[in-house]
Scaffold this active site. Structure first.
Site, PDB file in Angstrom:
ATOM      1  N   TYR A 157       0.835  -1.211   0.000  1.00  0.00           N
ATOM      2  CA  TYR A 157       0.000   0.000   0.000  1.00  0.00           C
ATOM      3  C   TYR A 157       0.875   1.268   0.000  1.00  0.00           C
ATOM      4  O   TYR A 157       0.642   2.200  -0.779  1.00  0.00           O
ATOM      5  CB  TYR A 157      -0.908  -0.047   1.228  1.00  0.00           C
ATOM      6  CG  TYR A 157      -1.897   1.076   1.354  1.00  0.00           C
ATOM      7  CD1 TYR A 157      -3.049   1.104   0.564  1.00  0.00           C
ATOM      8  CD2 TYR A 157      -1.706   2.101   2.271  1.00  0.00           C
ATOM      9  CE1 TYR A 157      -3.976   2.136   0.698  1.00  0.00           C
ATOM     10  CE2 TYR A 157      -2.630   3.127   2.410  1.00  0.00           C
ATOM     11  CZ  TYR A 157      -3.765   3.141   1.627  1.00  0.00           C
ATOM     12  OH  TYR A 157      -4.677   4.166   1.764  1.00  0.00           O
ATOM     13  N   LYS A 202       1.038   4.224  -2.822  1.00  0.00           N
ATOM     14  CA  LYS A 202       0.680   5.611  -2.498  1.00  0.00           C
ATOM     15  C   LYS A 202       1.861   6.565  -2.706  1.00  0.00           C
ATOM     16  O   LYS A 202       1.679   7.725  -3.073  1.00  0.00           O
ATOM     17  CB  LYS A 202       0.153   5.690  -1.059  1.00  0.00           C
ATOM     18  CG  LYS A 202      -1.163   4.937  -0.845  1.00  0.00           C
ATOM     19  CD  LYS A 202      -2.284   5.552  -1.677  1.00  0.00           C
ATOM     20  CE  LYS A 202      -3.593   4.830  -1.553  1.00  0.00           C
ATOM     21  NZ  LYS A 202      -4.652   5.408  -2.401  1.00  0.00           N
TER      22      LYS A 202
HETATM   23  P1  NAP Z   1     -13.461   2.420   0.780  1.00  0.00           P
HETATM   24  O1  NAP Z   1     -14.504   2.878   1.751  1.00  0.00           O
HETATM   25  O2  NAP Z   1     -12.958   1.017   0.888  1.00  0.00           O
HETATM   26  O3  NAP Z   1     -14.013   2.677  -0.707  1.00  0.00           O
HETATM   27  C1  NAP Z   1     -13.243   2.312  -1.830  1.00  0.00           C
HETATM   28  C2  NAP Z   1     -13.977   2.687  -3.093  1.00  0.00           C
HETATM   29  O4  NAP Z   1     -13.177   2.274  -4.214  1.00  0.00           O
HETATM   30  C3  NAP Z   1     -15.322   1.985  -3.245  1.00  0.00           C
HETATM   31  O5  NAP Z   1     -16.214   2.855  -3.893  1.00  0.00           O
HETATM   32  C4  NAP Z   1     -14.965   0.788  -4.138  1.00  0.00           C
HETATM   33  O6  NAP Z   1     -16.072   0.307  -4.916  1.00  0.00           O
HETATM   34  C5  NAP Z   1     -13.936   1.426  -5.051  1.00  0.00           C
HETATM   35  N1  NAP Z   1     -13.059   0.470  -5.712  1.00  0.00           N
HETATM   36  C6  NAP Z   1     -12.329  -0.532  -5.151  1.00  0.00           C
HETATM   37  N2  NAP Z   1     -11.654  -1.188  -6.097  1.00  0.00           N
HETATM   38  C7  NAP Z   1     -11.958  -0.621  -7.292  1.00  0.00           C
HETATM   39  C8  NAP Z   1     -11.607  -0.849  -8.645  1.00  0.00           C
HETATM   40  N3  NAP Z   1     -10.756  -1.836  -8.985  1.00  0.00           N
HETATM   41  N4  NAP Z   1     -12.133  -0.064  -9.608  1.00  0.00           N
HETATM   42  C9  NAP Z   1     -12.988   0.943  -9.286  1.00  0.00           C
HETATM   43  N5  NAP Z   1     -13.371   1.218  -8.038  1.00  0.00           N
HETATM   44  C10 NAP Z   1     -12.870   0.437  -7.044  1.00  0.00           C
HETATM   45  O7  NAP Z   1     -12.150   3.342   0.852  1.00  0.00           O
HETATM   46  P2  NAP Z   1     -11.944   4.804   1.503  1.00  0.00           P
HETATM   47  O8  NAP Z   1     -11.517   4.599   2.919  1.00  0.00           O
HETATM   48  O9  NAP Z   1     -13.076   5.686   1.197  1.00  0.00           O
HETATM   49  O10 NAP Z   1     -10.631   5.270   0.693  1.00  0.00           O
HETATM   50  C11 NAP Z   1     -10.695   5.988  -0.531  1.00  0.00           C
HETATM   51  C12 NAP Z   1      -9.281   6.348  -0.961  1.00  0.00           C
HETATM   52  O11 NAP Z   1      -8.640   7.103   0.063  1.00  0.00           O
HETATM   53  C13 NAP Z   1      -8.393   5.128  -1.215  1.00  0.00           C
HETATM   54  O12 NAP Z   1      -7.534   5.376  -2.296  1.00  0.00           O
HETATM   55  C14 NAP Z   1      -7.598   5.012   0.085  1.00  0.00           C
HETATM   56  O13 NAP Z   1      -6.367   4.367  -0.115  1.00  0.00           O
HETATM   57  C15 NAP Z   1      -7.420   6.479   0.443  1.00  0.00           C
HETATM   58  N6  NAP Z   1      -7.171   6.703   1.867  1.00  0.00           N
HETATM   59  C16 NAP Z   1      -8.078   6.342   2.815  1.00  0.00           C
HETATM   60  C17 NAP Z   1      -7.799   6.592   4.164  1.00  0.00           C
HETATM   61  C18 NAP Z   1      -8.767   6.235   5.274  1.00  0.00           C
HETATM   62  O14 NAP Z   1      -8.423   6.400   6.450  1.00  0.00           O
HETATM   63  N7  NAP Z   1      -9.994   5.787   4.993  1.00  0.00           N
HETATM   64  C19 NAP Z   1      -6.593   7.199   4.523  1.00  0.00           C
HETATM   65  C20 NAP Z   1      -5.694   7.549   3.527  1.00  0.00           C
HETATM   66  C21 NAP Z   1      -5.996   7.311   2.189  1.00  0.00           C
HETATM   67  P3  NAP Z   1     -17.040  -0.864  -4.325  1.00  0.00           P
HETATM   68  O15 NAP Z   1     -17.871  -0.206  -3.243  1.00  0.00           O
HETATM   69  O16 NAP Z   1     -17.856  -1.283  -5.490  1.00  0.00           O
HETATM   70  O17 NAP Z   1     -16.141  -1.916  -3.782  1.00  0.00           O
END
Ligand code: NAP
Length: 248
Positions: free
Chosen positions: A156, A160
């Site tokens: 990861y 990133k």
């Molecule tokens: P999440 O709740 O797991 O949501 C992920 C989203 O990406 C969902 O809409 C999922 O669709 C979609 N997705 C997964 N695989 C995909 C693919 N191959 N093609 C198209 N769409 C896909 O994640 P989140 O926490 O909101 O995170 C969003 C972004 O922020 C990510 O890049 C993550 O690394 C980054 N981030 C998150 C955090 C945190 O604390 N949450 C911190 C730093 C960075 P489905 O619903 O259909 O599976």
């Protein structure tokens, strides 16, 4: 004041979490929102309805961001439905955490393809349109883990950190055409996913953050709003930490 009135935006992975938060804030600011999901069709169609009720154009597309061909087809379809693309947000991402000793090749490859190669796929797919328009803003969702590294997340963190190098290179290549490219590095953002975690562990994380709370999707969405709008017209090639001071 609506900051994105009439702008057309693509957000990958907006069926839940941060992407959904961005879609909602953007629609409230007048943007038309095309967004993707991987498998959550029900929530995606729900969100499409919710956004349309705000008076903007919105459409959910099932598209795998890791696929070059699907990304090309997606952008062609969005162009047909929306006419132009002003903003791209590469938000789709996954984790497959494990200590390096136990991390299999498949878990490394999947994270790199969905988190990093997707950014190449989508940026290539919108590039021609943005070049023709001589305008565009691309925002890549990195992470504090990409800046700092994290034990148990080598795949990861690599994906990133790769996004940050990609962001800075695109900013250098496309700046002369008025196309901006920035990254956001969120810290600990509380979503439906983190609600399932042990409350004591999560409270420990909150206590270690200078602002003493986890972030909300809206906190990240507001940073995206700035980078997508003309308020940031002179900002490119930057990584904006949205982490409550975690990396300070
Ligand atoms: P999440 O709740 O797991 O949501 C992920 C989203 O990406 C969902 O809409 C999922 O669709 C979609 N997705 C997964 N695989 C995909 C693919 N191959 N093609 C198209 N769409 C896909 O994640 P989140 O926490 O909101 O995170 C969003 C972004 O922020 C990510 O890049 C993550 O690394 C980054 N981030 C998150 C955090 C945190 O604390 N949450 C911190 C730093 C960075 P489905 O619903 O259909 O599976």
């Amino acid at each position: 004041m609506k900051l994105l009135e009439g702008k057309n935006v693509i957000i990958t992975g907006a069926s839940r979490g941060i992407g959904k938060g961005i879609a909602e804030v953007f629609a409230k600011h007048g943007a038309n929102v095309a967004f993707t999901y991987s498998s959550s069709e029900g929530p995606a169609l729900e969100l499409e309805k919710e956004l349309k009720a705000l008076g903007v154009n919105a459409k959910a597309y099932k598209s795998n961001a890791a696929s070059f061909a699907e990304s090309e087809a997606l952008v062609a379809e969005v162009l047909e439905n929306f006419g132009s693309i002003d903003v791209l947000i590469n938000n789709a991402g996954i984790t497959k955490d494990n200590l390096l000793m136990r991390m299999g090749e498949a878990d490394f490859d999947a994270v790199i393809e969905i988190n990093l190669k997707s950014v190449f796929n989508m940026t290539k797919a919108v590039q021609r349109t943005m070049l023709k328009q001589r305008k565009g803003s691309i925002i890549n969702m990195s992470s504090v883990v990409g800046v700092k590294g994290n034990a148990g997340q080598a795949n990861y963190a690599a994906s990133k950190a790769g996004m940050i190098g990609f962001t800075k290179s695109v900013a250098l290549e496309l700046g002369s055409r008025n196309i901006r490219c920035n990254a956001i590095a969120p810290g600990f953002i509380e979503t439906e996913m983190t609600e399932k975690l042990d409350e004591k562990t999560v409270q420990g994380w909150r206590d270690a953050i200078p602002l003493k709370r986890g972030g909300a999707p809206k906190d990240v969405a507001n940073a995206c709003l700035f980078l997508a709008s003309d308020l940031s017209a002179y900002v490119t090639g930057q990584v904006l930490n949205v982490d409550g001071g975690m990396l300070t």
